[in-house]
Design a protein around this motif. Sequence first.
Motif, short mmCIF file in Angstrom:
data_model
loop_
_atom_site.label_atom_id
_atom_site.label_comp_id
_atom_site.label_asym_id
_atom_site.label_seq_id
_atom_site.Cartn_x
_atom_site.Cartn_y
_atom_site.Cartn_z
N GLN A 1 42.34 33.80 97.08
CA GLN A 1 41.43 32.57 97.67
C GLN A 1 40.15 31.87 97.09
N TYR A 2 39.94 31.71 95.98
CA TYR A 2 38.19 31.39 96.21
C TYR A 2 38.34 30.34 96.30
N GLU A 3 36.20 30.50 96.15
CA GLU A 3 35.55 29.48 96.81
C GLU A 3 34.61 28.62 95.45
N THR A 4 34.82 27.27 94.35
CA THR A 4 34.17 27.29 93.44
C THR A 4 32.65 27.30 94.06
N ASN A 5 31.69 26.32 92.80
CA ASN A 5 30.18 26.35 93.03
C ASN A 5 30.31 25.41 94.29
N GLY B 1 31.41 24.71 96.41
CA GLY B 1 32.52 24.48 98.11
C GLY B 1 33.37 24.12 98.00
N ASP B 2 34.61 23.92 96.99
CA ASP B 2 35.86 23.83 97.02
C ASP B 2 36.84 24.21 97.14
N LYS B 3 38.11 24.50 98.18
CA LYS B 3 38.30 25.74 97.80
C LYS B 3 39.24 25.12 97.20
N ALA B 4 40.31 26.62 95.91
CA ALA B 4 41.39 26.86 95.51
C ALA B 4 41.76 27.85 95.85
N ILE B 5 43.09 28.23 95.05
CA ILE B 5 44.18 29.83 95.30
C ILE B 5 43.98 29.54 93.58
N GLY B 6 43.49 31.31 93.04
CA GLY B 6 43.19 31.86 92.26
C GLY B 6 44.14 32.68 92.07
N LEU B 7 43.80 33.01 90.30
CA LEU B 7 45.05 33.86 90.37
C LEU B 7 44.24 34.72 89.67
N ALA B 8 44.33 36.53 90.36
CA ALA B 8 43.37 37.40 90.10
C ALA B 8 44.06 38.59 88.25
N ILE B 9 43.53 38.58 87.14
CA ILE B 9 44.08 39.54 86.00
C ILE B 9 43.30 39.80 85.06
N ALA B 10 43.09 40.92 84.65
CA ALA B 10 42.48 42.25 83.94
C ALA B 10 41.99 43.06 84.95
N ASP B 11 42.90 43.48 85.30
CA ASP B 11 42.68 44.74 86.76
C ASP B 11 41.63 43.27 87.74
N GLY B 12 41.51 42.51 87.67
CA GLY B 12 40.88 42.00 88.89
C GLY B 12 39.12 41.15 88.56
N GLU B 13 39.19 41.89 87.21
CA GLU B 13 37.53 40.99 86.68
C GLU B 13 37.55 39.43 86.64
N LYS B 14 38.87 38.99 86.29
CA LYS B 14 38.52 38.00 86.20
C LYS B 14 39.78 37.23 87.04
#
Lengths: 328, 326
Positions: free
Chosen positions: B5-9, B11-24
Amino acid sequence: MKLCTFNAGQDDRVGLTIDGETIVDVNLAYAGILNAAGEPKASSLADVVAPPEIIELIKGGASTEVALGEVAKAAAKGGLAGPNGEQAMFKADDVHIKAPVPAPSKIFAIAINNKQKFHIAEKPDCEEHPNYFIKVPTCLTGPYDPIEIPDIGIVGSEIEVAAVISKTARFVKPEDAMDHIYGFMTHNDITAHELRDTSEWIVSKRPEGDVRLTYSGRYKCFDTFSPMGPWLVTKDEIKDINNLSMVARHNGKDVQVGSTDDMVFGWDYLIPYLSAAHTLYPGDIVSWGTVISPEGVNFQKIDLRGEGGYLESEVEQLGTLNNPIKPI
Amino acid sequence: MKLCQYETNNGDKAIGLAIADGEKIADLKQVFQAVPTADQAGYQVPSDLQRLIEDGPAGLAAARAAENALLGSPDLLGNPEAVFAADAVRLCAPVSRPPKFFAIAINTRHNWEKALKPENPHATYFIKLATCIVGPHDDVHIPDIGYVGSEVELAVIIGKGGRHIPEDKALEHVFGYTVHNDITAHEMRKTTEWIQVKRPDGSEERLTYPGRYKNYDTFSPMGPWITTADEAPDPNKVTLRAWLNDDLVQEGSSADHVYGVAALISYLSDAHTLEPGDIISTGTVPPKPPWTHPKIDLGRIGGVLTTRADGFGELKNPIVFDEGVV
């Protein structure tokens, strides 16, 4: 005002009752009132001002209070309906009355808060303060729903008064405490007394010394171990919150008798104390602590499951729970 | 799959996919647009990870389809509108308002074996509050209540609810796992959160209540993502460590836990109906000598608390001491 959450077959809805026998669907009734007054967007407006979900309603401001007042006034006259003629009044017996706040963010329960037990207990060498634990929302059940008790030894009654928080806050001052309470409900904090004594503890050997730890995750928290309701009574209706009689009856026999006057720590202490550690949210529940047994009875030895029947929990001005006991 | 779960610049909440060992971090909603319409099956990606978990197999299938579309598309991977550097967004706790949050007490074999216990011992546990939960890089606020310490744990996120779940079916109810630090006011537990009651029959009993010493705001940093059950390493063999600044203060493995994940799910579900998004924190590991609970005094030492479960990610939380808050 006496509010409730009820279900007439579809979604849960906020209800209001005048006489305890008729329940008015607040959202639909208010939409009906607005419609009759010529408001073209009656339903949309009612959804905002008189939402059908109790925590959303608690969060409402002055316009929500006005709406509730109008619904209450109209309910006393009767004949309420939704904007399209929908049924907005129900007999209490015909609907499922649920716990008034069915999905709170938190349920705090204060341990050992009656003067009789608190003052004779041995306590830490510091300023007197209450202990408390957390219950889970899956404990909640309606005022007439069965209390389901597994085969876990003696499980008993702990009648309490529970407060519902009105707004988001941390670090509340004692003089402001009552501004943060929306209303009160009858609650029975059903407790597996035998499990607590026999199995929910461990004495941990630590480099800094032995510590006996008891954990309340299980013995307080089985499904249906918090019957609550039937009404959320707004605080303005209660004459003196510190002087309400409380009685729990098992199959008609008094097993706990007391009064809110027995409580050691009052709301002007508890709300600041809890909010110093935890951000309070609208709809959070704080259960105040139970009372003792009448002469000749020990409520912690009353075996609800073994004896079966039903448990009544009555608090003056707040209402009575009447829960059948269902061994599982 | 690693879902966060992340917050965009803005302030909106969004679901993210962590890829590249969590770097992206890839924005799930946007990536899902690249999934062929027929495979989307009409699914609407929510903004809240809790919602996706509640959506059950449909939510999980959608996330998987999105990840496949992303990894197969260099264009999408390079699209700065859809894929960001992990440190360019604010990661939140993966589930910030669980229906229930259980935490298992004393589950380390060594401590458990030498403890005095009831005749038929089983797991003991307590309830934590949603207001404890903060993100993997958020400040943890330590009140002025004596030594407050670290308890690194692996937490289970329930996917499919149920009651009376048999142990051999228990893992089917797991959505995934995340890293948790069950921050605990150890000194307060010992000194003030107990009462010794005298019962009418003359017996006495010392009761401790975990309502306060486990539950101050920010006492549960969690994240950085949920590793879904299908891709997770064995949860019963995880190295768990915590550092206070550069010092390793806790070290151990969930292999030393008395009760494994399946046993805990089954045991809890006998008493409580489990629901999607429920959290079960599975217990900590001991302090690493010469560190002890009284020495791990987060508030007075200050700095950064690092919490790691190998294979599941790492939390890095700055410590803020709230002087005078009790």
